[in-house]
Design an enzyme around this catalytic site. Structure first.
Site: not given
Ligand code: IMP
Length: 195
Positions: A94, A97
């Site tokens: 999805d 981040d």
């Molecule tokens: P990362 O490891 O920081 O890249 O995080 C990825 C995960 O954080 C995604 O798969 C989402 O589950 C969650 N996430 C990051 N940003 C958002 C957002 O704006 N809305 C909802 N979930 C988010």
């Protein structure tokens, strides 16, 4: 729009962009029978919409991640049924981040010796990235706002919202989240359920 939420991408724009991604993937993976691996649960409904726009033969599988700690550690808590060894694997995410989750997942999957390992993410939160991780296909580049809808959740809820909605004040989200469906589905109060 109301002051608490702003729709940043509507359902038509999502459809158009996802079909562009599907066309690029069809071209790049022609004749390679890739496995699209949806990362649950955020890949729903992105993955089903994406594969409707991929014309080349491919397979679909899923995995579920459990995150623990604050440093992006993840474990695969439900694994793919298909062996990924020697396969062209395309992860379907999805949102990327910080990049910690994708980076950890890639390390986990590389051990399985896929023929190739690429990722398509609907959203790329570029300003929040803290690890440099490859992302071959992305739908939209976004800022650092928190988004809900189209698979993105808060506390397990609101994945069903049509389009993508930015939360303007995260500190108030806990108190005001129950007003969100009224903003997104105006006029739905009092409509009888189908018999
Ligand atoms: P990362 O490891 O920081 O890249 O995080 C990825 C995960 O954080 C995604 O798969 C989402 O589950 C969650 N996430 C990051 N940003 C958002 C957002 O704006 N809305 C909802 N979930 C988010």
């Amino acid at each position: 729009m109301n002051g608490d939420y702003l729709q940043v991408v509507d359902a038509d724009a999502l459809d158009r962009r996802i079909c562009e991604l599907g066309a690029s993937i069809s071209e790049d993976y022609a004749g390679r029978n890739p496995v699209l691996v949806g990362v649950l649960k955020g890949c729903v409904p992105f993955l089903p919409d994406l594969i409707r726009c991929i014309e080349e033969p491919h397979e679909v599988d899923f995995l579920l991640l459990t995150r623990f700690g604050s440093k992006g550690r993840v474990a695969v808590s439900m694994d793919t049924a298909i062996s990924l060894e020697g396969r062209h694997v395309l992860l379907v995410e999805d949102i990327v981040d910080t990049g910690l989750t994708l980076s950890a997942l890639r390390r986990n999957l590389e051990v399985r010796r896929p023929a190739s390992l690429n990722t398509v993410a609907l959203l790329d939160k570029v300003p929040r990235r803290i690890v440099d991780v490859p992302l071959e296909y992305r739908g939209f580049e976004i800022g650092d706002e928190f988004l809900l809808g189209y698979g993105l959740d808060w506390d397990g809820r609101y994945r069903n919202l049509p389009g993508l909605w930015a939360v303007m004040d995260m500190e108030r989200l806990h108190d005001l989240h129950e007003t969100l469906p009224d903003v997104v589905f105006p006029g739905s109060d009092g409509v009888d359920a189908p018999q």
